[in-house]
Design an enzyme around this catalytic site. Structure first.
Site, PDB file in Angstrom:
ATOM      1  N   HIS A   1       0.837  -1.212   0.000  1.00 30.25           N
ATOM      2  CA  HIS A   1       0.000   0.000   0.000  1.00 30.25           C
ATOM      3  C   HIS A   1       0.870   1.260   0.000  1.00 30.25           C
ATOM      4  CE1 HIS A   1      -2.886   3.050   1.125  1.00 30.25           C
ATOM      5  NE2 HIS A   1      -2.175   3.321   2.206  1.00 30.25           N
TER       6      HIS A   1
ATOM      7  N   SER B   1      -3.984   0.571  -4.469  1.00 26.33           N
ATOM      8  CA  SER B   1      -3.109  -0.489  -3.944  1.00 26.33           C
ATOM      9  C   SER B   1      -3.922  -1.715  -3.538  1.00 26.33           C
ATOM     10  CB  SER B   1      -2.304   0.036  -2.752  1.00 26.33           C
ATOM     11  OG  SER B   1      -3.164   0.476  -1.726  1.00 26.33           O
TER      12      SER B   1
ATOM     13  N   GLU C   1      -6.610   9.075  -0.297  1.00 25.39           N
ATOM     14  CA  GLU C   1      -6.729   7.626  -0.075  1.00 25.39           C
ATOM     15  C   GLU C   1      -7.819   6.989  -0.936  1.00 25.39           C
ATOM     16  OE1 GLU C   1      -4.753   5.696   1.466  1.00 25.39           O
ATOM     17  OE2 GLU C   1      -3.768   6.788   3.075  1.00 25.39           O
TER      18      GLU C   1
ATOM     19  N   HIS D   1       1.046   5.342  -2.112  1.00 28.57           N
ATOM     20  CA  HIS D   1       1.590   6.662  -1.772  1.00 28.57           C
ATOM     21  C   HIS D   1       2.908   6.954  -2.501  1.00 28.57           C
ATOM     22  CE1 HIS D   1      -1.505   7.393   1.151  1.00 28.57           C
ATOM     23  NE2 HIS D   1      -1.260   6.228   1.730  1.00 28.57           N
TER      24      HIS D   1
HETATM   25 FE   LIG Z   1      -2.436   5.188   3.163  1.00 30.22          FE
END
Ligand SMILES: [Fe+2]
Length: 291
Positions: A162, A227, A208, A167
């Protein structure tokens, strides 16, 4: 990572210096002592990390590299269909290896060359002010552990996949990196926990789980969506609403299942304008968020 999941495995350091990670019964690694030992070693390395130095080298297992290959292949295919342009530009710049897990330090070095952001290791849950505050210094605190091999398509906690795929790809893109820094600077100037919670809520519904319109279609922008193989299949079933701070603040924080409501920018420029406007305007007296 910050508090974006309901299941966290707390990291404990005892008086004798021994570090352990506590797993709940519903964690896929609950009955796997080898995984638990490995997770403890990774947490220990993060706790020993000296700020400013590269993230510690982690000896990932062959099983973990296999998880990365499985998840990575599926995500890469889905990104081509569902990923927004700015995310894909970050993916290209980051150029993660397909055949093995990258080290956090490797990904960090590439991101630093692209935008000046670095990735530093987080042993476990990081407090919100600490997490967001470090963004103001162009530093993102990331976990280094990998989800349990028995459930490669699902992670109850934000793991390395993730952090780096989601990110890391954001932070390799100058336009997205600038938004992360702006969010960090805003949190630094806020004094009330309620105001920080509002910024965190807006971060959740944009960085997010946010969406953006492109060429008449809806694409994924958020790191959590991009992700997660499962979420990339589900997000088009959500109720899609226009960007709206009051609506975001009023929605319950839901991370244990698919988001029933997602927010979509009309364009990436619209997202930038929305966040810049909100972050400039938010004060310690801003409205409270729903629990
Ligand atoms: Fe996150």
């Amino acid at each position: 990572m910050f508090k974006e999941a309901t299941l966290y495995s707390p990291v404990i350091k005892e008086d004798n210096g021994i570090v352990s990670v506590v797993f709940s019964r519903d964690h896929p690694g609950y009955n796997d002592p080898q995984y638990q030992k490995h997770r403890a070693a990774i947490a220990d390395a993060a706790l020993r990390h000296v700020p400013g130095r590269p993230a510690p080298y982690i000896a990932y297992t062959e099983e973990e590299h296999a998880t990365w290959r499985t998840v990575g292949a599926e995500l890469t295919a889905k990104h081509r269909t569902y990923g927004c342009r700015e995310f894909l530009a970050g993916v290209e710049r980051l150029a993660l290896p397909a055949d093995r897990l990258p080290q956090l330090s490797e990904a960090s070095a590439t991101i630093r060359r692209a935008t000046g952001f670095t990735l530093s290791p987080a042993a476990g849950l990081v407090g919100v002010r600490d997490f967001y505050g470090s963004l103001a210094d162009r530093r993102f605190q990331a976990t280094q552990y990998v989800r349990h091999a028995s459930m490669p398509r699902f992670s109850p906690e934000p793991d390395m996949i993730h952090e780096v795929v989601g990110h890391g790809s954001h932070l390799a893109n100058p336009r997205l990196a600038a938004l992360y820094e702006l969010i960090g600077r805003t949190v630094r100037r806020l004094e009330s926990d309620e105001a920080v919670a509002l910024v965190s809520r807006v971060f959740w519904f944009t960085m997010e789980s946010g969406l953006v319109r492109e060429d008449g279609g809806v694409k994924a922008l958020g790191a959590s969506l991009l992700s997660s193989c499962a979420e990339l299949e589900q997000f088009r079933q959500a109720t899609i609403r226009p960007l709206d701070v009051a609506a975001m603040a009023a929605l319950p924080y839901q991370v244990e299942s698919y988001q029933p409501v997602l927010f979509c920018a009309d364009s990436f420029t619209h997202l930038e304008d929305f966040l810049a406007g909100f972050l400039a305007a938010v004060t310690d007296d801003s409205p409270l968020v729903a629990a």
